[in-house]
Design an enzyme around this catalytic site. Sequence first.
Site, short mmCIF file in Angstrom:
data_model
loop_
_atom_site.label_atom_id
_atom_site.label_comp_id
_atom_site.label_asym_id
_atom_site.label_seq_id
_atom_site.Cartn_x
_atom_site.Cartn_y
_atom_site.Cartn_z
N HIS A 19 0.73 -1.23 0.15
CA HIS A 19 -0.16 -0.15 -0.03
C HIS A 19 0.81 1.22 -0.04
O HIS A 19 2.05 1.07 0.64
CB HIS A 19 -0.94 0.19 1.06
CG HIS A 19 -1.86 0.71 1.06
ND1 HIS A 19 -2.08 2.46 1.38
CD2 HIS A 19 -3.31 0.63 0.51
CE1 HIS A 19 -3.25 2.69 1.02
NE2 HIS A 19 -4.10 1.97 0.52
N ASP A 27 -7.89 -5.20 -0.02
CA ASP A 27 -8.41 -5.88 -1.21
C ASP A 27 -8.32 -7.60 -1.00
O ASP A 27 -8.80 -8.27 -1.78
CB ASP A 27 -8.03 -5.48 -2.56
CG ASP A 27 -8.54 -4.38 -3.01
OD1 ASP A 27 -9.82 -3.95 -2.81
OD2 ASP A 27 -8.00 -3.28 -3.64
N1 CMC Z 1 4.26 -7.58 -4.93
C1 CMC Z 1 5.62 -7.46 -5.04
N2 CMC Z 1 6.40 -6.50 -4.67
C2 CMC Z 1 5.70 -5.22 -4.64
C3 CMC Z 1 4.33 -5.25 -4.50
C4 CMC Z 1 3.51 -6.58 -4.67
N3 CMC Z 1 2.24 -6.54 -4.40
N4 CMC Z 1 3.93 -3.75 -4.04
C5 CMC Z 1 4.93 -3.38 -3.92
N5 CMC Z 1 6.12 -4.00 -4.14
C6 CMC Z 1 7.45 -3.62 -4.21
C7 CMC Z 1 7.70 -2.73 -5.39
O1 CMC Z 1 8.42 -3.40 -6.75
C8 CMC Z 1 8.74 -1.79 -4.76
O2 CMC Z 1 10.24 -2.58 -4.64
P1 CMC Z 1 11.59 -2.09 -5.09
O3 CMC Z 1 11.64 -1.03 -4.01
O4 CMC Z 1 12.49 -3.00 -5.06
O5 CMC Z 1 11.38 -1.34 -6.32
C9 CMC Z 1 8.55 -1.65 -3.24
O6 CMC Z 1 7.68 -2.74 -3.02
C10 CMC Z 1 7.64 -0.35 -3.32
O7 CMC Z 1 6.51 -0.41 -4.28
P2 CMC Z 1 5.81 0.51 -5.02
O8 CMC Z 1 5.23 0.16 -6.12
O9 CMC Z 1 7.04 1.82 -5.45
O10 CMC Z 1 4.91 1.44 -3.97
P3 CMC Z 1 3.67 2.14 -4.47
O11 CMC Z 1 3.35 3.02 -3.22
O12 CMC Z 1 4.00 3.13 -5.49
O13 CMC Z 1 2.51 1.25 -4.88
C11 CMC Z 1 0.59 -0.23 -4.69
C12 CMC Z 1 1.53 0.64 -4.01
C13 CMC Z 1 -0.58 -0.59 -3.74
C14 CMC Z 1 0.32 0.41 -6.01
C15 CMC Z 1 1.79 -1.56 -4.67
O14 CMC Z 1 2.02 -2.02 -3.48
C16 CMC Z 1 1.04 -2.74 -5.69
O15 CMC Z 1 1.05 -2.68 -7.03
N6 CMC Z 1 0.09 -3.44 -4.90
C17 CMC Z 1 -0.59 -4.74 -5.60
C18 CMC Z 1 -1.85 -3.85 -6.31
C19 CMC Z 1 -2.91 -3.86 -5.04
O16 CMC Z 1 -3.11 -4.81 -4.01
N7 CMC Z 1 -3.58 -2.61 -4.89
C20 CMC Z 1 -4.47 -2.37 -3.95
C21 CMC Z 1 -4.24 -1.26 -3.18
S1 CMC Z 1 -5.17 -1.09 -1.75
C22 CMC Z 1 -6.72 -0.59 -2.34
C23 CMC Z 1 -6.77 0.93 -2.88
O17 CMC Z 1 -7.10 1.54 -1.81
O18 CMC Z 1 -6.81 1.14 -3.75
#
Ligand code: CMC
Length: 428
Positions: free
Chosen positions: A307, A364
């Site tokens: 998240h 989710d």
């Molecule tokens: N699986 C594997 N690696 C992950 C995941 C995941 N689900 N989420 C984040 N990471 C890794 C990412 O690759 C990055 O690694 P590194 O630092 O080595 O590059 C690190 O964790 C930080 O992630 P980020 O993508 O920079 O973080 P963000 O804040 O931009 O993204 C997120 C947040 C929710 C989009 C992401 O965690 C994700 O894609 N999760 C899966 C989709 C999901 O479950 N979304 C629902 C969110 S909650 C409901 C809502 O309110 O929308």
Amino acid sequence: MEKTAKLKINDSMYELPILEGTEGEIGVDISSLRAQSGVITLDKGFKNTGSTKSAITFLNGEEGILRYRGYSIEELSSKSSFLEVAFLLIYGELPTKEELSEFTNEISSHTLVHEDVKSILDGFPSRAHPMGVLSSLVSSLTAFYPKSLDPNRSVEEINGTIIRLIAKLPTLAAWSYKNRMRQPIMYPQNKLDYTSNFLHMMFGLPTSDSEVNPIIAKALDQLLILHADHEQNCSASTVRIVGSSHASLYASVSAGIAALWGPLHGGANQAVIEMLENIRNQGGDVSKFVEKAKDKSDPFRLMGFGHRVYKNFDPRAKIIKKAADDVLGQLGINDPVLDLAMKLEEVALKDEYFVQRGLYPNVDFYSGIIYRALGIPTDMFTVMFALGRLPGWIAQWKEMRENKEPIGRPRQIYTGHRNRGYIDISKR
Ligand code: CMC
């Protein structure tokens, strides 16, 4: 004395005001920086940028706190109803008995939609995703209520638009499902409560009074509360920014639905179940998928994990995990996908990659398991999220309008070509 931050750019020093929220959150107000220095700030994805001051929802990602208008999500989801929470978010206070009864009655008397909406619905192929249909139908409300196009009308008229939207969204949502199934649409039964009425329009029989299972209605009502607002997330920011151009509430919420649809936001609930089913079909080896999620050359991510704000735990996920267990127990359902989800969570939470990055199950991860148990089809999961999030979007839109916020218009650092002469087509 006003607190300030000092920023040195090359040899010049600039002073910027420091703002403090009621929960002690501190921000540097950079709005005068460009006028003072010609410099902008850059923050892709607004990871560390506040876009507004808001009094609606407080969350603390480190401590896993989420409160609507000061009330904890734990208390609201166990003691309140969804319409009570909607009133709280939109008008700022919990309703009295009389206020709640008036609010509920008003909503009940606006649940029907214009018959011509059916011809719009008929134009969609049955394979149309319900989120796309829902977003279009909400936008189409502007055609039936043209006065809603002007967001500067009286408070009473704006309130009428708000009530209509809350009242009609379940009807439109259920109809988007009926379109998918090529089944006859069901009309609302206004003697039913908000959630039961929605379930009736989804699953009831046209020939008899609906008998909605109260366990299912209560579980869905709680899920809607848990989704009702989440401060400046992707879809709420979309609603605010679209509304900041003085677009109507219907147009702004239609855009919010589109923003929610993506798998990184609300669309994750559908993606989680699809992922879990895929794991099951491939033999149930969760470790294989955990390894895949860690592999940077593989685009696969563990859906329902991680998240932007919560880096410790998502308080909504905690409540939903328990609710999933309870609801399945009450309905006597044994879903192997729930066991798989728990196994996946256990393996991921012990893994250094997930621990280091603060990746935990989010709202989710378990919600889809409850939706499945309630009989909601997979591609309707994100529609459920939209139904729940509606009061939040309305509250965010209303606050933005009442605070007379300026049009949202970020800046950029340009990285393209510098000025160059036009090349005639014969010479390219
Ligand atoms: N699986 C594997 N690696 C992950 C995941 C995941 N689900 N989420 C984040 N990471 C890794 C990412 O690759 C990055 O690694 P590194 O630092 O080595 O590059 C690190 O964790 C930080 O992630 P980020 O993508 O920079 O973080 P963000 O804040 O931009 O993204 C997120 C947040 C929710 C989009 C992401 O965690 C994700 O894609 N999760 C899966 C989709 C999901 O479950 N979304 C629902 C969110 S909650 C409901 C809502 O309110 O929308």
